[in-house]
Structure formats: C-alpha cells, structure tokens
Design a protein around this motif. Structure first.
Motif, PDB file in Angstrom:
ATOM      1  N   HIS A 185       0.794  -1.228   0.000  1.00  0.00           N
ATOM      2  CA  HIS A 185       0.000   0.000   0.000  1.00  0.00           C
ATOM      3  C   HIS A 185       0.832   1.286   0.000  1.00  0.00           C
ATOM      4  O   HIS A 185       0.264   2.375  -0.169  1.00  0.00           O
ATOM      5  N   TYR A 186       2.124   1.183   0.209  1.00  0.00           N
ATOM      6  CA  TYR A 186       2.995   2.359   0.183  1.00  0.00           C
ATOM      7  C   TYR A 186       4.145   2.106  -0.781  1.00  0.00           C
ATOM      8  O   TYR A 186       4.504   0.963  -1.057  1.00  0.00           O
ATOM      9  N   ARG A 187       4.718   3.187  -1.278  1.00  0.00           N
ATOM     10  CA  ARG A 187       5.831   3.074  -2.221  1.00  0.00           C
ATOM     11  C   ARG A 187       7.128   2.874  -1.435  1.00  0.00           C
ATOM     12  O   ARG A 187       7.857   3.830  -1.146  1.00  0.00           O
ATOM     13  N   THR A 188       7.363   1.652  -1.056  1.00  0.00           N
ATOM     14  CA  THR A 188       8.526   1.326  -0.232  1.00  0.00           C
ATOM     15  C   THR A 188       9.641   0.725  -1.077  1.00  0.00           C
ATOM     16  O   THR A 188       9.412   0.177  -2.155  1.00  0.00           O
ATOM     17  N   GLN A 189      10.843   0.825  -0.554  1.00  0.00           N
ATOM     18  CA  GLN A 189      11.963   0.041  -1.068  1.00  0.00           C
ATOM     19  C   GLN A 189      11.971  -1.247  -0.255  1.00  0.00           C
ATOM     20  O   GLN A 189      12.479  -1.294   0.860  1.00  0.00           O
ATOM     21  N   ALA A 190      11.378  -2.264  -0.821  1.00  0.00           N
ATOM     22  CA  ALA A 190      11.017  -3.460  -0.060  1.00  0.00           C
ATOM     23  C   ALA A 190      12.142  -4.478  -0.015  1.00  0.00           C
ATOM     24  O   ALA A 190      12.033  -5.596  -0.531  1.00  0.00           O
ATOM     25  N   ASP A 191      13.232  -4.092   0.619  1.00  0.00           N
ATOM     26  CA  ASP A 191      14.340  -5.026   0.826  1.00  0.00           C
ATOM     27  C   ASP A 191      15.025  -4.689   2.141  1.00  0.00           C
ATOM     28  O   ASP A 191      14.820  -3.612   2.711  1.00  0.00           O
ATOM     29  N   ALA A 192      15.832  -5.606   2.638  1.00  0.00           N
ATOM     30  CA  ALA A 192      16.449  -5.439   3.961  1.00  0.00           C
ATOM     31  C   ALA A 192      17.332  -4.199   4.072  1.00  0.00           C
ATOM     32  O   ALA A 192      17.301  -3.520   5.101  1.00  0.00           O
ATOM     33  N   PRO A 193      18.151  -3.865   3.062  1.00  0.00           N
ATOM     34  CA  PRO A 193      18.985  -2.668   3.217  1.00  0.00           C
ATOM     35  C   PRO A 193      18.188  -1.383   3.402  1.00  0.00           C
ATOM     36  O   PRO A 193      18.731  -0.393   3.892  1.00  0.00           O
ATOM     37  N   HIS A 194      16.905  -1.399   3.009  1.00  0.00           N
ATOM     38  CA  HIS A 194      16.082  -0.198   3.131  1.00  0.00           C
ATOM     39  C   HIS A 194      14.948  -0.381   4.133  1.00  0.00           C
ATOM     40  O   HIS A 194      13.929   0.297   4.069  1.00  0.00           O
ATOM     41  N   ARG A 195      15.155  -1.320   5.070  1.00  0.00           N
ATOM     42  CA  ARG A 195      14.161  -1.546   6.119  1.00  0.00           C
ATOM     43  C   ARG A 195      14.886  -1.673   7.454  1.00  0.00           C
ATOM     44  O   ARG A 195      15.850  -2.424   7.577  1.00  0.00           O
ATOM     45  N   ALA A 196      14.414  -0.932   8.468  1.00  0.00           N
ATOM     46  CA  ALA A 196      15.043  -0.936   9.789  1.00  0.00           C
ATOM     47  C   ALA A 196      13.999  -1.208  10.853  1.00  0.00           C
ATOM     48  O   ALA A 196      12.802  -0.964  10.649  1.00  0.00           O
ATOM     49  N   MET A 197      14.453  -1.707  11.996  1.00  0.00           N
ATOM     50  CA  MET A 197      13.584  -1.877  13.158  1.00  0.00           C
ATOM     51  C   MET A 197      14.266  -1.283  14.374  1.00  0.00           C
ATOM     52  O   MET A 197      15.477  -1.480  14.584  1.00  0.00           O
ATOM     53  N   ALA A 198      13.497  -0.535  15.164  1.00  0.00           N
ATOM     54  CA  ALA A 198      14.025   0.066  16.388  1.00  0.00           C
ATOM     55  C   ALA A 198      12.882   0.205  17.380  1.00  0.00           C
ATOM     56  O   ALA A 198      11.700   0.134  17.015  1.00  0.00           O
ATOM     57  N   GLY A 199      13.226   0.416  18.642  1.00  0.00           N
ATOM     58  CA  GLY A 199      12.194   0.605  19.640  1.00  0.00           C
ATOM     59  C   GLY A 199      12.770   1.117  20.938  1.00  0.00           C
ATOM     60  O   GLY A 199      13.970   0.981  21.206  1.00  0.00           O
ATOM     61  N   LEU A 200      11.895   1.709  21.747  1.00  0.00           N
ATOM     62  CA  LEU A 200      12.308   2.205  23.054  1.00  0.00           C
ATOM     63  C   LEU A 200      11.919   1.196  24.125  1.00  0.00           C
ATOM     64  O   LEU A 200      10.855   0.576  24.064  1.00  0.00           O
ATOM     65  N   SER A 201      12.796   0.973  25.081  1.00  0.00           N
ATOM     66  CA  SER A 201      12.534   0.109  26.223  1.00  0.00           C
ATOM     67  C   SER A 201      12.034  -1.256  25.769  1.00  0.00           C
ATOM     68  O   SER A 201      12.750  -1.989  25.083  1.00  0.00           O
TER      69      SER A 201
END
Length: 396
Positions: free
Chosen positions: A265-281
C-alpha cells in the motif's frame, strides 16, 4: 531463554514511567513566580502551570475531597501534596524542579486514581494518563516549525494470526504524495511497555523530529510505521507473570502481516537494506528478539533504552556483520551507573558502550549515544531518534 526473559522483565519494569524529579533545591532557592500554563493543557485550562525553573503548580477543584495528591514530585516523598482552599480548589507546587521533557502523571483523590481535567491524556502504564511538558533547552529539534510537514495516518490491516484487524500509524515524509514515482525506506518503530502505537507521534514527536531533520538536509526521507507491540497482553500480576512473555505472536504480526501490507500500500523500497527496526525500552527488547533473526528483512537495528548488542549476539547471527548496516544503542545518562546498566535479580549489569566499541573494532557500523541528564523518559528517546535517523539508510 531464562536470561532473555530476565532481560525482558528488566526492560518492562524499567519502562514504568518514572516520576519526573531532580535533587531537591537548596532551602534558600526562591521559586520564580513566572508560571505559565503547560503546553499540553486542554483548551482554556490555566493549570497545571510550569515556571522558568521547571517547577510545576497544580490546581484542581474537588470541594468534597479530603486529600489530593499528584504523582509528580521528588523521589521518595509521595509526589506533590495539594492544599485545600476555601473555594474548594486544591493547589500545590512541586518541591523542586522536574526533569525537562514529557512526563505522565495522575491524581490521587481520597485514595482513588484520576486524571487531571486540566491537561491532555496520553496512553502509558496500560492506561490513559495525564501528561505535562517541562520545556527543554534543546527542544528546537522537535518544535513545530515553518517547514514542509509529513503526514501521520492510521491504517487498519488484517491479522489472520490474531483473527482481528489491527491498527498502525504511518508517517510519510514531506513530498511523498507529489513524488509519484519515488520509493522510500521504512523504519518500523516500536513503543515501550504499557504504551501503544500512538506513543511515538504523541509523546515522542517522531514526525516533527523527521520533518525538521529532512528540512535541514540532515536525514534521508523515509517512512515510519508504528504499531501496537502486543506488550500489554502480559503484565505484572497476570497469570504466569512476565516470564510467560512470548515474542512469537508479535513476530508473526510484524513479519508476515504488517510488512507485506505496508509494501503493498505504500511506495517502499522493499528489501532489507532499506528496512530498519528500532524501539524504546520494551520495543527495543522486541527489536533485539526479532531483527537479528530476520536479517533478510531488516538491515538496521536500534535499541533505545532497550538493551545492548554484544559480540556474542553478533556471533549468534552469522550473517550479522555482512547484512546489518547500522547498530544503534542509546540510553539516558541516569540509566547508567559508572557507564553500566543497572543490574537486578537474576540480571547482571552490562556495559553497552564497551559492547558498541567491540562491534566497531570488529568492523561493524556501531553507534552508541547517551542523552545527557535524562533517565528512562521520552526526552532520552526523542534525542535518540534525532541522533539515529540521520544514520539510517545511508548509501555505502
């Protein structure tokens, strides 16, 4: 598994909103009478108020109450006790200046817990809490400015694994709609325990931080996706307690349901080099459990007051060095004692800076950041996002 659960428990316990507090002022310190309504007050409400020193003055109307206390105050003193006036109002001023930034709080009226009717509510501690903002000296980086702004919108996506439709909030950067042929990297950004998908935009101002960074040319435009991390399904006192926490349901929602929805549904670069995960606590703990085991999905990892990445973690994920483009770890300075995280029952303290330096010596792009004069609180995490965002999705 026991160590992982012990670490998770520590993250969850630490995520409980701290009372905003500092060392009590010297008895001779005068309180400046320049109080102004908090920026988070409901329209037309004069209280709570904050002065230039960071003191807070509260006023609530409860003519039939016998005792009123505010949870915000100095450590170990039970918050701020309010005094009743002849008109039925209760007023009190914090004993000392409070930490800069955002803080949750509530009222205790005759033993019952209530929100302050003067201020806005924010989801934290598994309930909607009152919120207050103590102006920070470096607040410019998350201020509303005359720059192009992105958009935060709600999406509802099907989750067959939970037999529900679930919600996420999506930030698209300025110019997204006009750039019809352009695709964008994506950061999946998780909240802390007791919060939900609204936390990073409401309490964290993630969208404003990104707007300002992009306008200044300091960060590459990217999409941010914020969803509920299923952290409230297990809590202290529930059957099995925190030790029964299982990351598998959220991993399924994230990897198998949400990410495919976003890529469709969004114009993403759908691969690992252009995808990150982060979070607080707690969100950082979830990131550590999920991202290193899914390096074909995520190419950058951020833990904000949510643990550390040690050399043994890298060794346990053989492709980590080749696939992870950024490992970002941060803490508030008050979360560290002598540079180490605080230990607890069944959990040794760790040195996150030493771990970050060890990764750097091993050839990884490893960054460690400490927010000055903050604890386990949103100013630490706002600053952390501000430091991390420019480092994401850089071309090698």
């Amino acid at each position: 598994m026991r160590l992982a659960r012990a670490t998770m428990i520590a993250c969850v316990v630490a995520a409980t909103p701290a009372l905003a507090q500092t060392t009590p002022p010297a008895p001779s310190a005068a309180i400046a009478e320049d109080f102004k309504p908090s920026s988070l007050n409901q329209p037309g409400q004069a209280y709570p108020q904050v002065n230039s020193q960071g003191y807070v003055r509260f006023r609530v109307t409860a003519p039939d109450a016998k005792a009123v206390r505010v949870s915000l105050g100095l450590g170990g003193r039970g918050g701020t006790v309010l005094t009743k006036a002849a008109d039925g109002s209760w007023t009190g001023t914090s004993e000392g200046p409070l930490d800069e930034g955002f803080h949750y709080y509530h009222l205790t009226v005759d033993g019952g817990t209530f929100n302050d009717p003067g201020t806005l509510n924010f989801y934290g501690s598994t309930r909607w809490e009152s919120g207050i903002e103590i102006p920070a000296r470096d607040a410019d980086f998350y201020a509303v400015k005359d720059v192009p702004h992105g958009r935060v919108e709600q999406i509802l996506f099907a989750s067959p694994s939970t037999r529900t439709h679930r919600r996420a909030l999506v930030y698209t950067p300025p110019g997204y709609d006009a750039a019809a042929g352009k695709r964008y990297p994506v950061l999946y950004l998780q909240h802390g325990w007791g919060e939900d998908e609204t936390a990073w935009s409401n309490q964290g101002h993630a969208n404003l931080i990104m707007d300002n960074l992009i306008a200044a040319g300091k960060a590459r435009p990217f999409i941010i996706v914020m969803t509920y991390g299923m952290t409230n399904d297990v809590r202290p006192g529930s059957p099995g307690g925190l030790a029964s926490f299982d990351i598998t349901p959220f991993r399924t929602v994230l990897i198998d349901e949400l990410i495919p929805y976003v890529d469709r549904h969004y114009r993403t670069q759908a691969d690992a080099p252009h995808r990150a995960m982060a979070g607080l606590s707690m969100g950082g703990f979830e990131t550590k459990l999920i991202a290193p085991k899914n390096l074909d999905t995520f190419g950058a990892i951020g833990l904000l007051s949510g643990g550390t990445i040690a050399p043994e973690d890298v060794a346990a994920a053989p492709s980590y060095k080749d696939k992870v483009r950024l490992t970002f770890v941060s803490y508030g300075s008050r979360e560290l004692e002598g540079g180490r995280t605080r230990g607890g029952p069944g959990r040794p303290s760790t040195d996150p800076r030493a771990n970050a330096e060890a990764l750097k010596r091993a050839g990884l792009n490893s960054v460690f950041y400490v927010s000055p004069d903050t604890g386990h609180e949103f100013l630490s995490w706002r600053r952390s996002l501000y430091q991390m965002a420019p480092l994401l999705f850089r071309d090698r």
